[in-house]
Design a protein around this motif. Structure first.
Motif, PDB file in Angstrom:
ATOM      1  N   LEU A   1      -6.802   6.757   2.879  1.00 38.94           N
ATOM      2  CA  LEU A   1      -7.229   5.502   2.471  1.00 38.94           C
ATOM      3  C   LEU A   1      -6.442   5.086   0.687  1.00 38.94           C
ATOM      4  N   GLU A   2      -7.091   5.567   0.470  1.00 38.73           N
ATOM      5  CA  GLU A   2      -7.511   5.368  -1.385  1.00 38.73           C
ATOM      6  C   GLU A   2      -6.052   5.666  -2.424  1.00 38.73           C
ATOM      7  N   LEU A   3      -5.862   4.424  -2.953  1.00 40.23           N
ATOM      8  CA  LEU A   3      -4.628   4.976  -3.951  1.00 40.23           C
ATOM      9  C   LEU A   3      -5.063   5.459  -4.725  1.00 40.23           C
ATOM     10  N   SER A   4      -4.040   5.717  -5.773  1.00 39.11           N
ATOM     11  CA  SER A   4      -3.722   6.748  -7.203  1.00 39.11           C
ATOM     12  C   SER A   4      -2.642   6.569  -8.246  1.00 39.11           C
ATOM     13  N   ASP A   5      -2.790   7.070  -9.105  1.00 39.11           N
ATOM     14  CA  ASP A   5      -2.301   6.758 -10.288  1.00 39.11           C
ATOM     15  C   ASP A   5      -0.685   8.038 -10.170  1.00 39.11           C
ATOM     16  N   GLN A   6      -0.980   8.851  -9.478  1.00 40.17           N
ATOM     17  CA  GLN A   6       0.245  10.206  -9.364  1.00 40.17           C
ATOM     18  C   GLN A   6       0.789   9.227  -7.358  1.00 40.17           C
ATOM     19  N   PRO A   7       2.305   9.359  -8.143  1.00 37.77           N
ATOM     20  CA  PRO A   7       2.727   9.791  -6.563  1.00 37.77           C
ATOM     21  C   PRO A   7       3.042  10.953  -5.617  1.00 37.77           C
ATOM     22  N   GLU A   8       2.988  10.083  -4.906  1.00 37.36           N
ATOM     23  CA  GLU A   8       2.824  11.485  -3.509  1.00 37.36           C
ATOM     24  C   GLU A   8       3.947  11.527  -2.701  1.00 37.36           C
ATOM     25  N   SER A   9       4.642  12.483  -2.603  1.00 40.49           N
ATOM     26  CA  SER A   9       5.518  13.412  -1.877  1.00 40.49           C
ATOM     27  C   SER A   9       5.998  11.870  -0.267  1.00 40.49           C
ATOM     28  N   LEU A  10       7.394  12.520  -0.086  1.00 39.92           N
ATOM     29  CA  LEU A  10       8.110  11.371   1.089  1.00 39.92           C
ATOM     30  C   LEU A  10       7.514  12.066   2.452  1.00 39.92           C
ATOM     31  N   GLU A  11       7.064  13.293   2.366  1.00 46.74           N
ATOM     32  CA  GLU A  11       6.500  14.211   3.010  1.00 46.74           C
ATOM     33  C   GLU A  11       4.909  13.751   3.534  1.00 46.74           C
ATOM     34  N   GLN A  12       4.403  13.643   2.337  1.00 46.87           N
ATOM     35  CA  GLN A  12       2.460  12.551   2.873  1.00 46.87           C
ATOM     36  C   GLN A  12       3.381  10.919   2.855  1.00 46.87           C
ATOM     37  N   ILE A  13       4.288  10.320   2.518  1.00 48.31           N
ATOM     38  CA  ILE A  13       4.365   8.896   3.011  1.00 48.31           C
ATOM     39  C   ILE A  13       4.580   9.136   4.646  1.00 48.31           C
TER      40      ILE A  13
ATOM     41  N   TRP B   1       0.990  -1.280  -0.034  1.00 48.94           N
ATOM     42  CA  TRP B   1       0.008   0.375  -0.358  1.00 48.94           C
ATOM     43  C   TRP B   1       0.901   1.513  -0.039  1.00 48.94           C
ATOM     44  N   LEU B   2       1.583   1.425   0.913  1.00 46.55           N
ATOM     45  CA  LEU B   2       2.926   2.289   0.248  1.00 46.55           C
ATOM     46  C   LEU B   2       3.527   2.915  -0.534  1.00 46.55           C
ATOM     47  N   MET B   3       4.019   1.549  -0.747  1.00 44.16           N
ATOM     48  CA  MET B   3       4.500   1.475  -2.265  1.00 44.16           C
ATOM     49  C   MET B   3       3.691   1.875  -2.980  1.00 44.16           C
ATOM     50  N   TRP B   4       2.072   1.873  -3.171  1.00 42.55           N
ATOM     51  CA  TRP B   4       1.746   2.644  -3.897  1.00 42.55           C
ATOM     52  C   TRP B   4       1.525   3.622  -4.016  1.00 42.55           C
ATOM     53  N   LYS B   5       1.320   3.863  -2.868  1.00 39.64           N
ATOM     54  CA  LYS B   5       1.124   5.401  -2.466  1.00 39.64           C
ATOM     55  C   LYS B   5       1.784   6.420  -3.309  1.00 39.64           C
ATOM     56  N   ALA B   6       3.932   6.112  -3.223  1.00 39.30           N
ATOM     57  CA  ALA B   6       5.026   6.366  -2.654  1.00 39.30           C
ATOM     58  C   ALA B   6       5.133   6.403  -4.460  1.00 39.30           C
ATOM     59  N   LYS B   7       5.043   5.626  -5.053  1.00 38.01           N
ATOM     60  CA  LYS B   7       5.218   5.460  -6.714  1.00 38.01           C
ATOM     61  C   LYS B   7       3.748   5.738  -8.039  1.00 38.01           C
ATOM     62  N   GLY B   8       2.455   5.463  -7.664  1.00 27.68           N
ATOM     63  CA  GLY B   8       1.409   6.014  -7.985  1.00 27.68           C
ATOM     64  C   GLY B   8       1.260   4.270  -8.529  1.00 27.68           C
ATOM     65  N   THR B   9       0.591   4.657  -9.506  1.00 33.67           N
ATOM     66  CA  THR B   9       0.555   3.301 -10.664  1.00 33.67           C
ATOM     67  C   THR B   9       1.713   3.808 -11.581  1.00 33.67           C
ATOM     68  N   THR B  10       1.568   4.848 -12.077  1.00 39.88           N
ATOM     69  CA  THR B  10       2.384   5.175 -13.095  1.00 39.88           C
ATOM     70  C   THR B  10       3.766   4.655 -12.675  1.00 39.88           C
ATOM     71  N   GLY B  11       4.817   5.074 -11.172  1.00 37.40           N
ATOM     72  CA  GLY B  11       5.092   4.427 -11.047  1.00 37.40           C
ATOM     73  C   GLY B  11       6.111   3.096 -10.913  1.00 37.40           C
ATOM     74  N   PHE B  12       4.687   2.173 -11.148  1.00 36.12           N
ATOM     75  CA  PHE B  12       4.763   0.815 -11.709  1.00 36.12           C
ATOM     76  C   PHE B  12       4.945   0.185 -12.306  1.00 36.12           C
ATOM     77  N   GLU B  13       3.906   1.108 -13.116  1.00 34.53           N
ATOM     78  CA  GLU B  13       4.093   0.740 -14.569  1.00 34.53           C
ATOM     79  C   GLU B  13       5.528   1.407 -15.234  1.00 34.53           C
ATOM     80  N   GLN B  14       6.308   2.262 -14.660  1.00 40.81           N
ATOM     81  CA  GLN B  14       7.774   2.730 -15.583  1.00 40.81           C
ATOM     82  C   GLN B  14       8.424   1.695 -14.827  1.00 40.81           C
ATOM     83  N   HIS B  15       8.442   1.291 -13.504  1.00 40.11           N
ATOM     84  CA  HIS B  15       9.352  -0.069 -13.357  1.00 40.11           C
ATOM     85  C   HIS B  15       8.834  -1.231 -14.021  1.00 40.11           C
ATOM     86  N   ILE B  16       8.461  -1.627 -14.529  1.00 37.70           N
ATOM     87  CA  ILE B  16       7.486  -2.670 -15.669  1.00 37.70           C
ATOM     88  C   ILE B  16       8.439  -2.556 -16.489  1.00 37.70           C
TER      89      ILE B  16
END
Lengths: 581, 581
Positions: free
Chosen positions: B143-155, A452-467
């Protein structure tokens, strides 16, 4: 009282060189004797050690010392004296707070140094020793347990040694497993999870984690393509257990009486899966009482993909024998070839014969995050259940595997036993949030938070870039070796996933005609190179035989720290080690 | 370049007050604006927050601020600016080392503050919210996940919030589960395990952990009393899976053909277990294809212990019906009553009828570490297999459960599928150290290290002291309430384990004659008190009905931080909350 603490920090002249982890301690713990030793050893604990110990700790210098130790930087660190402290002095002991904090910070120092070194290409991937060497207590590292407690100083040394003799699975040149890499956000998530130390079975004691799991599973179901992300699911302790769930719920769907009456209440049920699929389907067949004989293996094409016509033929054959086809597993990303079975064609057959369709996307599920690559899983939305391991392609720390189910309620139907001591119906909150009775486990580890935390931190787009990056890298490898002298590809064409399977042919075998002698010799090449790789500790990559194919290398990329230069390094290393075989 | 860093640290006047976690940062990150806010909020990150956010963070003050914040201490902390940093800036990114270290240290700061607060009786056990409240995004916690990354501060804010809305399972007044407490050595072990991020399936990638597991399992088998500690075993993801293993290997021992041919190759097999035993035996019966109807429940005496004569009668009854008795589970420490089945008498019957004897010591196994209490498991050395969860009575962090087997080789015989890609026979080391093919899992989490490290740090004697202390505490509770007005014990006599089961009778029910009305009212008392406990967050204890007994409290002690004063507190709290019911 007022105290002023001063830290001297001699910074290296190089740009990018970064400080060691400095921390506050009580001045009373400062000792000139310790300080001298620390300076000598570039900052590492060397007090109270025998000569032998000293030699051993000196041996760790390269691994554990500060980043710039071999250049002109020096860090003076003062230390709590852990040699007279024991576990019993830590919290909840009276006055245990300060030693607890000092001890945890010392551990963190060890860990953060390890993290830094993990990403440093000048360190080895591993420092290989045979079991008997480690068991004999190499360089004083004693694995035996005793009746009496050891000091916290020894515990810290044990922590360092444990890391020293382990394998750096996050190293940019570790390619040995489908799970690799060391994601910093995921790591932080795991540290928090351990600190929270709770259990997923009830909302009562894991309210936040239970909701995070629910929301994340819904998001994953949306990506699969089930309407509104409806359905059910759980995180389980790995893909094998997730696959086992799929077989259990398929059986429950068609023969619910098996839950109470056992397999004798059902006809002879058969399961279908590719000959290239993961062995966990067979394990599930054995464990759940189907028997491995009733796990029918499907033929694949040259690329390792199930041939749908073979599935249909085998269904008909089973029916003719009076058996009852129940379940088909389609693999999305096979373990060795990285093959994606044609899900839509398999789904057509499952619909025609009313069979449960499971998609084992343990390895390939991550591609759903990539707009470029998700087409390889076309048809997955027609599956009844899906295994998807974020701890593989998505780089989430181990363990993190989901079983996702299209029909709501069936997991609970299959597994619930309504234990009164855990799942009281008269709690004050909505008890449908308690997840424990859906599981075959009772206690269940919190695997969701890091993801969950990784998803928050990367976003779906972050996982996409990694893949996308990993797939690009494997294509780089494929392009590099497909026509290179000394290489033969195990199958033709661009790999579907990051798996690149190839033989390295040493010069001594290049002119040899195909035949048993060459096959036998070639079979021994990969194990020899792998053994030398491990002895030298420079890189790691897997090998195996498959069907009638002798041992070949299976390269996989899931490590976010790998670059083209690491791929080049791997090839150079294989050639260096294998040239004279 | 040379830089001098100075930390001002205003120490509280109270003895024992201890410093916050201070750390080095780059002076360029210092900001007067941030500093001011930090001072206002007692050291916590408040920059870049909306007014709403500010209110929310202020609400965290009690939970997260430094120890002495509400007294006269102030800590000035400077901060890396995480609002412009993202996961992509961390390692393996170029120049990612410093942000990585800063981020991890910030996380550690959050965690160590949480650890301190966990042991502080002035903090609450939990801050209860209903699922819908948390889902609505309470105080900005989204708690919702999004497509875009969040800042480390938010994390970092998310990390704090996750802990804030969770349950402090290590709090001295958390008695809700068989697993409780927060062992500092175990915690350090888990942090290291996550950092190593590897997998138990092969020696190749987990050499040290595999050997630690082997040595620890041997030590556990010695404590069970098997000659020379010989035998086999594995750590599994919890007691339910360990119990499932025992049923699988019993079946394999007597009917190995089931592995290939399925349950139809065997006669109708039946399993025996106490009506008080853990529900996982029934779950295993359902999952493995026996059917829950073939899990025969044994009657118990008033204390919840199996009546051996009932076992023998039911074996004979099953045989008369043509069924085949296979397996008997004896519980060592039942979930609710803490009862120990008489293992020797059960073993006599198992020998007489040639049945597999499993001892489920998930909860009670820890008592083997205590010279004073291990007699309660007399006869365990006659078992064929044993489940023992160090994560329960021994305070090891979750998850840590062992399945121990007397006969060597049978786990592998039962489960092996010889996957070529993992278990290559031509590796350079002794491949008998690869454990993966013994398991029903493929990947397997490293559960051993924290336990091994705790054993090193405490010694066997340290575990013994912990266990003896917990049993003493529960006896203190028992003595305190057995004749106290307003209490009724669920069963007579001193509890065998730390389970103390009792009803609290509010004054309004004390004069009421026994009968349906009183039973119905009494049934509602424990849930009501529990709900109020959770709302007020002061303590947590479990309740449940059992058989024809209406809801009662089940008190258990496994938390090393609990003292007599916490037991007193629990009783006071029950009376405070329940007095007017």
């Amino acid at each position: 009282t007022f105290s002023l603490k001063i830290y001297f920090y001699f910074k290296n002249k190089e740009p990018g060189a970064s400080p060691c982890f400095l921390r506050a301690i009580r001045p009373t713990h400062y000792s000139a004797h310790i300080c001298e030793k620390l300076i000598k050893s570039d900052g590492f604990l060397q007090k109270n050690n025998s000569l032998e110990e000293k030699g051993r700790l000196a041996g760790q210098k390269n691994l554990l010392s500060c980043d710039n130790s071999d250049r002109d930087a020096r860090f003076r660190r003062t230390e709590t004296d852990f040699s007279n402290l024991f576990a019993r002095d830590l919290l909840p002991a009276k006055n245990g707070e300060e030693p607890t904090m000092q001890f945890l910070l010392e551990v963190v120092d060890i860990l953060t140094n390890y993290v830094k070194k993990t990403f440093d290409r000048s360190t080895k991937v591993l420092d290989f020793h045979h079991p008997h060497q480690l068991l004999e207590g190499i360089e004083g590292f004693n694995l035996e347990l005793s009746d009496q407690p050891e000091s916290l100083e020894q515990i810290l040394v044990d922590c360092r040694d444990t890391l020293k003799y382990g394998v750096r699975t996050g190293h940019p040149r570790f390619f040995n497993q489908l799970s690799s890499g060391l994601d910093i956000i995921g790591l932080a998530g795991e540290w928090l999870t351990s600190t929270a130390n709770t259990n997923m079975f009830t909302y009562e004691i894991a309210p936040v984690f239970v909701l995070m799991e629910q929301l994340t599973l819904k998001k994953m179901r949306e990506m699969i393509g089930w309407p509104n992300g409806e359905g059910d699911g759980l995180f389980s302790p790995g893909g094998a257990i997730s696959n086992m769930y799929s077989v259990m719920i398929a059986r429950y769907k068609y023969f619910p009486e098996v839950k109470t009456k056992g397999m004798s209440a059902a006809p002879r049920l058969v399961l279908f899966t590719s000959e290239h699929s993961h062995y966990s389907i067979k394990k599930a067949g054995a464990a759940l009482g189907f028997g491995t004989d009733n796990v029918i293996l499907l033929s694949t094409d040259e690329r390792g993909r199930v041939i749908p016509a073979d599935l249909e033929a085998k269904i008909l054959d089973a029916k003719q024998k009076g058996y009852v086809p129940l379940f088909v597993n389609a693999t999305a990303g096979s373990t060795v070839y990285g093959a994606f079975d044609p899900i839509n064609e398999i789904a057509d057959i499952c619909e025609k014969y009313n069979l449960w369709l499971h998609v084992d996307g343990a390895w390939g599920g991550g591609l759903l995050m990539s707009r470029k690559h998700r087409h390889k899983l076309n048809g997955i939305e027609r599956a009844n259940s899906v295994t998807w391991n974020p701890h593989k392609m998505m780089g989430v720390p181990l363990q993190c595997s989901a079983i996702l189910v299209r029909e709501k309620g069936i997991l609970a139907g299959c597994n619930s036993m309504c234990a009164g001591y855990l799942f009281q119906p008269d709690k004050q909150y909505d008890v449908t949030y308690d997840t424990g009775d859906k599981a075959i486990q009772c206690g269940r580890h919190v695997d969701i938070f890091k993801f969950w935390l990784m998803w928050k931190a990367k976003g779906t787009t972050g996982f996409e870039q990694h893949i996308d990056k990993c797939l690009d890298l494997s294509q780089y490898l494929y392009n590099k070796i497909k026509n290179r002298e000394g290489y033969e590809m195990v199958f033709d064409g661009v790999p579907q996933h990051t798996n690149v399977c190839f033989w390295y042919i040493p010069p001594s075998l290049r002119g040899m005609p195909d035949g048993d002698e060459r096959r036998e010799k070639l079979h021994r090449v990969a194990p020899k190179i792998k053994a030398m790789m491990m002895e030298s500790g420079t890189t790691m990559v897997g090998y195996q035989p498959q069907g009638n194919k002798v041992n070949f290398f299976r390269m996989v990329v899931s490590n976010p720290s790998a670059t083209q230069s690491d791929i080049d390094f791997l090839i150079d290393e294989i050639e260096r080690l294998g040239h004279d075989l």
